[in-house]
Design an enzyme around this catalytic site. Structure first.
Site, PDB file in Angstrom:
ATOM      1  N   GLN A   5     -71.284   7.299 -11.994  1.00  0.00           N
ATOM      2  CA  GLN A   5     -70.115   7.754 -11.246  1.00  0.00           C
ATOM      3  C   GLN A   5     -69.628   9.110 -11.750  1.00  0.00           C
ATOM      4  O   GLN A   5     -69.645   9.380 -12.948  1.00  0.00           O
ATOM      5  CB  GLN A   5     -68.997   6.715 -11.349  1.00  0.00           C
TER       6      GLN A   5
ATOM      7  N   SER B  28     -74.847   4.836 -17.320  1.00  0.00           N
ATOM      8  CA  SER B  28     -73.923   3.838 -16.780  1.00  0.00           C
ATOM      9  C   SER B  28     -74.506   3.190 -15.512  1.00  0.00           C
ATOM     10  O   SER B  28     -75.560   2.564 -15.566  1.00  0.00           O
ATOM     11  CB  SER B  28     -72.555   4.480 -16.524  1.00  0.00           C
ATOM     12  N   LEU B  29     -73.866   3.393 -14.357  1.00  0.00           N
ATOM     13  CA  LEU B  29     -74.390   2.846 -13.098  1.00  0.00           C
ATOM     14  C   LEU B  29     -75.845   3.276 -12.866  1.00  0.00           C
ATOM     15  O   LEU B  29     -76.654   2.519 -12.313  1.00  0.00           O
ATOM     16  CB  LEU B  29     -73.498   3.326 -11.951  1.00  0.00           C
TER      17      LEU B  29
ATOM     18  N   ARG C   3     -70.464  -5.483  -8.704  1.00  0.00           N
ATOM     19  CA  ARG C   3     -70.111  -4.987 -10.041  1.00  0.00           C
ATOM     20  C   ARG C   3     -68.864  -4.119  -9.945  1.00  0.00           C
ATOM     21  O   ARG C   3     -67.937  -4.243 -10.750  1.00  0.00           O
ATOM     22  CB  ARG C   3     -71.284  -4.184 -10.613  1.00  0.00           C
TER      23      ARG C   3
ATOM     24  N   HIS D 116     -66.711   0.657 -19.682  1.00  0.00           N
ATOM     25  CA  HIS D 116     -67.350   0.608 -20.999  1.00  0.00           C
ATOM     26  C   HIS D 116     -66.364   0.460 -22.157  1.00  0.00           C
ATOM     27  O   HIS D 116     -66.482   1.123 -23.188  1.00  0.00           O
ATOM     28  CB  HIS D 116     -68.240   1.842 -21.201  1.00  0.00           C
TER      29      HIS D 116
ATOM     30  N   GLN E  75     -73.439  -3.950 -21.221  1.00  0.00           N
ATOM     31  CA  GLN E  75     -73.218  -2.565 -20.806  1.00  0.00           C
ATOM     32  C   GLN E  75     -71.844  -2.354 -20.189  1.00  0.00           C
ATOM     33  O   GLN E  75     -71.252  -1.282 -20.306  1.00  0.00           O
ATOM     34  CB  GLN E  75     -74.312  -2.134 -19.816  1.00  0.00           C
TER      35      GLN E  75
END
Length: 307
Positions: free
Chosen positions: A10, A91-92, A116, A199, A248
């Site tokens: 993102q 991340s994503l 998610r 996170h 994660q």
């Protein structure tokens, strides 16, 4: 010389992204159509026409970025681009890497990251959490600052480069950490326009919900090793991947360690598969010996395919 592929998370989304590539490659809109069928709305229309506030909703941003990264990868494969020896995602972007590495079906992953995003937003109502980028301090120094805050939750969330660390947590605690970072000599302290504090420990409730959802998805071993965010180690085993993906959500992204691990594996060229060039910029600040490029436009595509 072996290469690696990386996929952004993102923050890389923008209105009109991939338009020039799609004008030349019908495969892009075909893949977006597949995602739209899963989601029940026209994802390509939102990406191209907005409104921007809709694109920036976490549960839409996540499938939009996964679809973008996967579409670019598929165009690369269709043009017989060189295959990477390792992959990673920020991340994503880790989910995009897993799809491209054969660990998940694309349509399964689209629905998974949509959920998610929902779980993440539900875990922390709008305004309760925040994130900020701290520039000009080493990661350890930023972590030490966060540990000084005792009346709220805040921690290092993304170790993006040697002198850029993102923090996340409760809004008041993040604000306190930002002030301490300024006092400690940070060059810049930038609040990030995000709807959820990713996170960090505030994502534990999301991780619990996500664990059950993840069990519904068929996850295979990777055809290409994928370096995971939480330990900067390449994994291929399906069982290991499930546990790592759950962790994660509430543990930091070790991006500096990830890029260094890619270098240790002998890759001196990294290609970013996504709509922007955020990761390419970070890589240049982590390791100048690595040649990095982003496939964010048709011109960039042509340049990289000819190399």
């Amino acid at each position: 010389m072996s290469i690696a592929f990386v996929f952004p998370g993102q923050g890389s989304q923008s209105m009109g992204m991939l338009a020039d590539i799609a004008a030349r490659e019908s495969l892009v809109t075909e893949i977006f159509s597949q995602a739209s069928q899963v989601l029940g709305y026209d994802l390509w229309d939102i990406v191209q026409n907005g409104p921007e506030s809709e694109l920036n909703r976490t549960e839409i941003t996540q499938p939009a970025l996964l679809t973008s990264g996967y579409a670019i990868w598929q165009v690369w494969v269709a043009h017989d681009g060189e295959m990477p020896t390792v992959m990673a995602g920020h991340s994503l972007g880790e989910y995009t890497a897993l799809v491209c590495a054969g660990a998940m079906e694309f349509t399964d992953a689209v629905a998974l990251v949509r959920d998610r995003g929902k779980y993440m937003q539900q875990a922390v109502p709008q305004g309760i959490g925040a994130m900020a980028a701290i520039l000009g301090l080493e990661g350890q120094a930023v972590t030490a600052i966060c540990e000084q805050i005792t009346d709220g939750t805040v921690s290092s969330a993304n170790f993006n480069s040697l002198e850029q660390t993102v923090i996340a947590g409760e809004t008041d605690a993040v604000n306190q950490a930002m002030e301490l970072a300024k006092q400690a000599g940070a060059k810049r302290v930038v609040p990030l326009p995000v709807s959820v504090p990713s996170h960090c420990a505030l994502m534990q409730p999301a991780a619990e919900k996500f664990k059950d959802r993840l069990m519904e998805v068929n996850i295979n071993s990777c055809n290409i090793p994928v370096i995971q965010n939480v330990d900067a180690t390449a994994h291929t085993d399906a069982t290991e991947l499930v546990g790592l993906l759950i962790r994660q959500l509430h543990q930091p992204v070790l991006w500096v360690d990830t890029i260094n691990r890619i270098s240790e594996m002998g890759c001196k060229r990294i290609i970013e598969s996504g709509p922007g060039k955020v990761l390419t910029g970070l890589i240049k600040r982590i390791n100048r010996d690595i040649d990095s490029a982003a496939l964010h436009s048709s011109v960039a595509f042509e340049t990289e395919l000819k190399r």
